[in-house]
Design an enzyme around this catalytic site. Structure first.
Site, PDB file in Angstrom:
ATOM      1  N   ARG A 161      38.101 -37.155   4.174  1.00 53.29           N
ATOM      2  CA  ARG A 161      38.478 -38.453   4.746  1.00 53.29           C
ATOM      3  C   ARG A 161      39.664 -39.074   4.016  1.00 53.29           C
ATOM      4  O   ARG A 161      40.395 -39.889   4.585  1.00 53.29           O
ATOM      5  CB  ARG A 161      37.255 -39.389   4.772  1.00 53.29           C
ATOM      6  CG  ARG A 161      36.228 -38.933   5.801  1.00 53.29           C
ATOM      7  CD  ARG A 161      34.999 -39.811   5.792  1.00 53.29           C
ATOM      8  NE  ARG A 161      34.216 -39.684   4.587  1.00 53.29           N
ATOM      9  CZ  ARG A 161      33.276 -38.752   4.380  1.00 53.29           C
ATOM     10  NH1 ARG A 161      32.979 -37.908   5.322  1.00 53.29           N
ATOM     11  NH2 ARG A 161      32.619 -38.701   3.242  1.00 53.29           N
TER      12      ARG A 161
ATOM     13  N   GLU B  79      24.824 -34.051  -8.405  1.00 55.29           N
ATOM     14  CA  GLU B  79      23.444 -34.338  -8.797  1.00 55.29           C
ATOM     15  C   GLU B  79      22.733 -33.019  -9.157  1.00 55.29           C
ATOM     16  O   GLU B  79      22.040 -32.924 -10.162  1.00 55.29           O
ATOM     17  CB  GLU B  79      22.748 -35.032  -7.631  1.00 55.29           C
ATOM     18  CG  GLU B  79      21.503 -35.759  -8.032  1.00 55.29           C
ATOM     19  CD  GLU B  79      20.876 -36.460  -6.834  1.00 55.29           C
ATOM     20  OE1 GLU B  79      21.527 -36.556  -5.781  1.00 55.29           O
ATOM     21  OE2 GLU B  79      19.715 -36.892  -6.981  1.00 55.29           O
TER      22      GLU B  79
HETATM   23  P1  AMP Z   1      31.479 -39.425  -5.815  1.00 54.15           P
HETATM   24  O1  AMP Z   1      32.110 -38.158  -6.332  1.00 54.15           O
HETATM   25  O2  AMP Z   1      30.032 -39.570  -6.188  1.00 54.15           O
HETATM   26  O3  AMP Z   1      32.304 -40.651  -6.170  1.00 54.15           O
HETATM   27  O4  AMP Z   1      31.464 -39.309  -4.231  1.00 54.15           O
HETATM   28  C1  AMP Z   1      32.622 -39.578  -3.506  1.00 54.15           C
HETATM   29  C2  AMP Z   1      32.798 -38.650  -2.340  1.00 54.15           C
HETATM   30  O5  AMP Z   1      31.595 -38.497  -1.587  1.00 54.15           O
HETATM   31  C3  AMP Z   1      33.836 -39.229  -1.393  1.00 54.15           C
HETATM   32  O6  AMP Z   1      34.680 -38.177  -0.927  1.00 54.15           O
HETATM   33  C4  AMP Z   1      33.032 -39.859  -0.282  1.00 54.15           C
HETATM   34  O7  AMP Z   1      33.649 -39.644   0.954  1.00 54.15           O
HETATM   35  C5  AMP Z   1      31.655 -39.192  -0.352  1.00 54.15           C
HETATM   36  N1  AMP Z   1      30.546 -40.161  -0.360  1.00 54.15           N
HETATM   37  C6  AMP Z   1      29.707 -40.418  -1.392  1.00 54.15           C
HETATM   38  N2  AMP Z   1      28.786 -41.332  -1.071  1.00 54.15           N
HETATM   39  C7  AMP Z   1      29.040 -41.690   0.211  1.00 54.15           C
HETATM   40  C8  AMP Z   1      28.445 -42.633   1.128  1.00 54.15           C
HETATM   41  N3  AMP Z   1      27.385 -43.392   0.804  1.00 54.15           N
HETATM   42  N4  AMP Z   1      28.996 -42.740   2.362  1.00 54.15           N
HETATM   43  C9  AMP Z   1      30.063 -41.992   2.708  1.00 54.15           C
HETATM   44  N5  AMP Z   1      30.659 -41.091   1.899  1.00 54.15           N
HETATM   45  C10 AMP Z   1      30.167 -40.940   0.669  1.00 54.15           C
END
Ligand code: AMP
Length: 180
Positions: free
Chosen positions: A66, A103
């Site tokens: 995205r 995770e």
């Molecule tokens: P993180 O690495 O944990 O910061 O996760 C970020 C990535 O996961 C991004 O590319 C987001 O598009 C996706 N992502 C994580 N949590 C969500 C959520 N609740 N809704 C949509 N996309 C998420």
């Protein structure tokens, strides 16, 4: 220039919450409804264009998948190049990779070794739709440094602030909407 409360509301109300996707307990922030809403998308992109027009950027780098959408629109508006930071195994030329912890287990992001040109120190804005734990974006920022460019800022449409993903980030972090 900061967004008015009305403009923030236009963007926020265009994003759809999908409970329990992709698994129980996660509220997925669905930006497909933002993309299909021209008023909301223009409000967001005009705000980002105004914010970054004097940052002297050379590239916008978007995170798979995205981040590609918002990053490409922004790069085009700013008249700079766009670079995709992809999940492992998708880029066809020589790549540099960075692992990050999930995770359960690990994932990996990659960029082309020459993505930011021959000269060192290209000024890069990193873009994604959402920062949660920050693992993906931190790995992407580290990759930008590994190939000799400089991550000037990391920008997100949404920040799940309670997950504290911005803590320990190597670059300044900007999010349009903070979600508690
Ligand atoms: P993180 O690495 O944990 O910061 O996760 C970020 C990535 O996961 C991004 O590319 C987001 O598009 C996706 N992502 C994580 N949590 C969500 C959520 N609740 N809704 C949509 N996309 C998420």
């Amino acid at each position: 220039m900061s967004l008015t409360l009305g403009e923030k509301e236009i963007i926020l109300s265009s994003i759809r919450d999908i409970p329990d996707f992709p698994k129980a307990g996660i509220i997925f922030k669905d930006i497909s409804t933002l993309l299909s809403n021209p008023q909301a998308l223009d409000t967001l992109m005009t705000h980002l264009e105004n914010r970054y027009q004097n940052y002297d950027l050379d590239y916008v780098a978007g995170i798979d998948a995205r981040g590609f959408i918002f990053g490409s629109i922004l790069a085009d508006r700013l008249g700079v190049g766009f670079v995709p930071v992809r999940k492992k195994g998708k880029l066809p030329y020589t790549t540099v990779a960075e692992k990050y912890a999930l995770e359960y287990g690990f994932d990996e992001v990659e960029v082309h070794i020459d993505a930011f040109g021959e000269q060192k120190g290209a000024r890069v804005l990193l873009m994604d739709d959402l920062i949660a734990t920050g693992g993906t974006a931190k790995a992407a920022a580290s990759l930008i440094g590994k190939v000799g460019a400089h991550c000037v800022e990391a920008c997100f449409v949404m920040e799940l602030a309670f997950l504290k993903g911005r803590e320990g980030f190597s670059a300044p972090v900007y999010s349009v909407l903070e979600i508690d």
